[in-house]
Design a protein around this motif. Structure first.
Motif, short mmCIF file in Angstrom:
data_model
loop_
_atom_site.label_atom_id
_atom_site.label_comp_id
_atom_site.label_asym_id
_atom_site.label_seq_id
_atom_site.Cartn_x
_atom_site.Cartn_y
_atom_site.Cartn_z
N LEU A 151 -16.72 -4.29 6.02
CA LEU A 151 -17.76 -4.04 7.03
C LEU A 151 -17.80 -2.54 7.33
O LEU A 151 -17.52 -2.09 8.43
CB LEU A 151 -17.47 -4.84 8.30
CG LEU A 151 -17.48 -6.35 8.13
CD1 LEU A 151 -16.85 -7.03 9.33
CD2 LEU A 151 -18.89 -6.84 7.92
N GLY A 152 -18.14 -1.76 6.31
CA GLY A 152 -18.14 -0.32 6.45
C GLY A 152 -16.78 0.28 6.17
O GLY A 152 -15.77 -0.43 6.03
N VAL A 153 -16.74 1.62 6.08
CA VAL A 153 -15.49 2.31 5.77
C VAL A 153 -14.47 2.17 6.89
O VAL A 153 -13.26 2.08 6.65
CB VAL A 153 -15.77 3.79 5.44
CG1 VAL A 153 -14.47 4.60 5.43
CG2 VAL A 153 -16.47 3.92 4.10
N THR A 154 -14.93 2.13 8.14
CA THR A 154 -14.00 1.99 9.26
C THR A 154 -13.21 0.70 9.14
O THR A 154 -11.99 0.66 9.39
CB THR A 154 -14.75 2.03 10.60
OG1 THR A 154 -15.51 3.23 10.68
CG2 THR A 154 -13.78 1.98 11.76
N ILE A 157 -10.58 1.21 6.48
CA ILE A 157 -9.43 1.94 7.01
C ILE A 157 -8.51 0.98 7.77
O ILE A 157 -7.28 1.02 7.63
CB ILE A 157 -9.90 3.09 7.92
CG1 ILE A 157 -10.58 4.18 7.08
CG2 ILE A 157 -8.74 3.66 8.73
CD1 ILE A 157 -11.30 5.22 7.91
N ASP A 158 -9.12 0.11 8.56
CA ASP A 158 -8.34 -0.84 9.34
C ASP A 158 -7.56 -1.79 8.43
O ASP A 158 -6.38 -2.07 8.67
CB ASP A 158 -9.28 -1.64 10.25
CG ASP A 158 -8.53 -2.60 11.15
OD1 ASP A 158 -7.72 -2.12 11.96
OD2 ASP A 158 -8.75 -3.82 11.04
N LEU A 159 -8.20 -2.30 7.38
CA LEU A 159 -7.52 -3.21 6.46
C LEU A 159 -6.33 -2.52 5.79
O LEU A 159 -5.23 -3.10 5.69
CB LEU A 159 -8.49 -3.72 5.40
CG LEU A 159 -9.55 -4.72 5.84
CD1 LEU A 159 -10.44 -5.10 4.65
CD2 LEU A 159 -8.91 -5.97 6.42
N LEU A 181 -10.45 7.42 13.21
CA LEU A 181 -9.23 7.30 12.40
C LEU A 181 -8.00 7.41 13.28
O LEU A 181 -7.09 6.57 13.22
CB LEU A 181 -9.25 8.39 11.33
CG LEU A 181 -8.28 8.28 10.16
CD1 LEU A 181 -8.59 7.06 9.32
CD2 LEU A 181 -8.36 9.55 9.30
N TYR A 182 -7.96 8.44 14.13
CA TYR A 182 -6.83 8.60 15.03
C TYR A 182 -6.71 7.42 15.98
O TYR A 182 -5.62 6.92 16.25
CB TYR A 182 -6.98 9.89 15.83
CG TYR A 182 -7.05 11.16 15.02
CD1 TYR A 182 -6.12 11.44 14.04
CD2 TYR A 182 -8.06 12.09 15.24
CE1 TYR A 182 -6.18 12.61 13.30
CE2 TYR A 182 -8.14 13.26 14.51
CZ TYR A 182 -7.19 13.52 13.55
OH TYR A 182 -7.26 14.68 12.82
N ALA A 183 -7.86 6.98 16.52
CA ALA A 183 -7.84 5.87 17.48
C ALA A 183 -7.27 4.61 16.84
O ALA A 183 -6.52 3.86 17.49
CB ALA A 183 -9.25 5.61 18.01
N VAL A 253 -5.04 7.70 0.51
CA VAL A 253 -6.23 6.94 0.87
C VAL A 253 -7.39 7.91 0.94
O VAL A 253 -7.42 8.79 1.81
CB VAL A 253 -6.05 6.20 2.21
CG1 VAL A 253 -7.26 5.31 2.48
CG2 VAL A 253 -4.77 5.37 2.20
N GLU A 254 -8.31 7.79 -0.01
CA GLU A 254 -9.41 8.74 -0.17
C GLU A 254 -10.69 8.18 0.43
O GLU A 254 -11.24 7.19 -0.04
CB GLU A 254 -9.61 9.04 -1.65
CG GLU A 254 -10.67 10.09 -1.94
CD GLU A 254 -10.71 10.45 -3.42
OE1 GLU A 254 -11.23 11.53 -3.74
OE2 GLU A 254 -10.22 9.64 -4.26
N ASP A 255 -11.16 8.80 1.51
CA ASP A 255 -12.40 8.41 2.19
C ASP A 255 -13.56 9.19 1.58
O ASP A 255 -13.64 10.40 1.73
CB ASP A 255 -12.26 8.69 3.68
CG ASP A 255 -13.53 8.36 4.48
OD1 ASP A 255 -14.55 8.01 3.86
OD2 ASP A 255 -13.49 8.48 5.71
N ASP A 256 -14.47 8.47 0.92
CA ASP A 256 -15.60 9.13 0.24
C ASP A 256 -16.92 8.54 0.73
O ASP A 256 -17.80 8.22 -0.06
CB ASP A 256 -15.46 8.95 -1.28
CG ASP A 256 -16.33 9.93 -2.07
OD1 ASP A 256 -16.76 10.94 -1.48
OD2 ASP A 256 -16.58 9.67 -3.25
N ILE A 257 -17.06 8.41 2.05
CA ILE A 257 -18.24 7.78 2.62
C ILE A 257 -19.52 8.55 2.29
O ILE A 257 -20.61 7.97 2.24
CB ILE A 257 -18.08 7.63 4.16
CG1 ILE A 257 -19.27 6.86 4.77
CG2 ILE A 257 -17.94 8.98 4.83
CD1 ILE A 257 -19.47 5.49 4.24
N PHE A 258 -19.42 9.85 2.03
CA PHE A 258 -20.61 10.65 1.73
C PHE A 258 -20.82 10.84 0.23
O PHE A 258 -21.48 11.79 -0.19
CB PHE A 258 -20.50 12.02 2.41
CG PHE A 258 -20.57 11.97 3.90
CD1 PHE A 258 -21.78 11.82 4.56
CD2 PHE A 258 -19.41 12.02 4.66
CE1 PHE A 258 -21.85 11.76 5.94
CE2 PHE A 258 -19.46 11.95 6.05
CZ PHE A 258 -20.69 11.82 6.69
#
Length: 445
Positions: A151-154, A157-159, A181-183, A253-258
């Protein structure tokens, strides 16, 4: 006062009963009437409830940690996109709303009864096949069963965090980075080790020190169009980072949302590593529609199996309807051309916005591509954000992007709406009237 019954009102007006039902339900939703079981519909005795307004005083207290996240999102709902220079999204007019609506209609016409069930916890199989094809174009080899939709990148990250981290563990994170991310880590009781972000990627000396001292299990980072700085990981540094990770048995963990807005030459760690110790996250919130909530994780097969187990316990699956819509949009042949036009449009605006900010005395980190500029105003941007709120603008101050939420002179600027409602002029006047922050030292970044 009691309203006429549905039957009587339909007869009186000469309309279908369903029309009256729809009208009454709408009035109930708006808080103007209420339904009393067995007694009919009545006009409410008082005015509909009005949500509390967010004021400049409240915004000064809002911090995007676990407690401050919801108030911040309430603020965003009070402003149209064109009055949010700190927004993380493209303007709705830049997205292909007509194509999304058409895809929704096509999916609804052609969809089978399988859409009424849970679907596969891995995600809609044709979409995962298309994602694997698109990743191959980026040099990342992944089979469809190595891809888990989210359900989106967020959510991705949670998973990952729930699979790999336990209370008391340590995680390394870019600094600055997205406040959500910090939260997320703070809510899990995980210790955060910030890794300073430089113009060409993370500070590897600082990362080595953290690895030797605190032994984090994961490092969350971005290679292309880092949020909020917009910078890219240099190819040489990508190789160094991967070697460091191998030496310390660190998972990246590589975040590539853009990904859809990044230039073709942008390096990805996942392409170097081929998903051996890199977990790759991306999605379509920024380029198709945030409300569809479609993202994905590409990773080693063993990791995918663990993520599916975690997904089953936290959400069972992800909605197939949205995934079918995204799949149809990806295969209809228009998305690549749309992204190319969007990148060209952003390139022009980015140069114009950078020039305007420099004329106002700001220092601007100008990336190669993307939606954001990372801007040093030399003023406390928390104070600037509060003043902007009074003028009906919503900013993204630098405190939103560091783990301690320390006041900062930096802020993220969305170039797509910088000129939309005169914000450029307002900012220039505001900066002219505000003295630089006391003890301000220009950063080395």
């Amino acid at each position: 006062m009691r309203l006429p019954s549905i039957r009587a009102h339909a007869t009186e007006l000469g309309v279908a009963r369903n029309s009256v039902v729809d009208a009454y339900e709408l009035l109930v939703t708006e808080g103007l009437i209420e339904s009393r079981r067995g007694a009919g519909f009545y006009v409410r005795s008082g005015p509909p409830a009005t949500p509390a307004r967010i004021t400049p005083e409240i915004i000064r207290e809002v911090r995007p940690g676990a407690a401050g996240t919801w108030p911040y999102w309430r603020v965003t709902q009070e402003f149209p996109h064109e009055r949010q220079p700190g927004s993380s999204l493209l303007p709705p007019a830049w997205l292909q709303g007509d194509r999304v609506r058409r895809a929704l209609r096509e999916v609804a016409r052609q969809g089978s009864d399988s859409m009424l069930g849970y679907g596969s916890p891995l995600g809609y199989a044709p979409l995962r096949g298309q994602i694997a094809h698109d990743l191959a174009d980026m040099g990342i080899r992944a089979e469809p069963d190595q891809i888990v939709t989210t359900l989106g990148v967020t959510h991705g990250i949670d998973l990952v965090a729930r699979c790999f981290l336990r209370t008391g563990d340590t995680v390394a994170v870019d600094d600055p980075a997205l406040w959500a991310l910090y939260a997320r880590f703070l809510s899990l009781g995980v210790r955060i080790c910030p890794v300073p972000r430089l113009a060409d990627g993370p500070d590897l000396v600082a990362l080595e020190n953290i690895l030797q001292t605190h032994r984090p299990r994961l490092f969350f980072t971005s290679s292309a169009l880092h949020n909020p700085t917009g910078g890219h990981l240099a190819a040489a540094k990508a190789h160094q980072l991967l070697r460091i990770a191998e030496n310390h048995d660190l998972t990246l963990v590589e975040d590539d949302i853009f990904a859809g807005l990044a230039p073709a030459h942008a390096a990805r760690i996942a392409a170097l590593d081929q998903l051996q110790r890199v977990i790759y996250l991306s999605g379509y919130s920024k380029t198709i529609a945030a409300s569809l909530r479609v993202g994905f994780i590409a990773c080693h097969g063993d990791v995918a199996a663990r993520l599916v187990e975690e997904k089953l316990t936290s959400a069972i699956t992800s909605p197939e309807l949205g995934e079918r819509v995204v799949h149809r949009l990806l295969i209809d042949g228009h998305q690549r051309k749309h992204l190319e036009r969007t990148r060209q449009r952003l390139d022009i605006l980015r140069a114009e916005v950078a020039s305007s900010l420099k004329r106002s005395g700001c220092r601007v980190h100008t990336p190669d591509g993307g939606l954001y500029l990372w801007v040093d105003t030399t003023r406390d941007t928390d104070v600037l954000a509060a003043a902007a709120l009074e003028a009906k603008y919503l900013l993204a101050p630098g405190s939103f992007f560091n783990p301690t939420q320390t006041p900062s002179t930096w802020m993220r600027v969305n170039v797509s709406n910088f000129f939309a409602t005169g914000f450029d002029g307002w900012l220039a006047r505001q900066l002219a009237d505000m003295p630089p922050s006391t003890g301000y030292i220009p950063p080395e970044q």
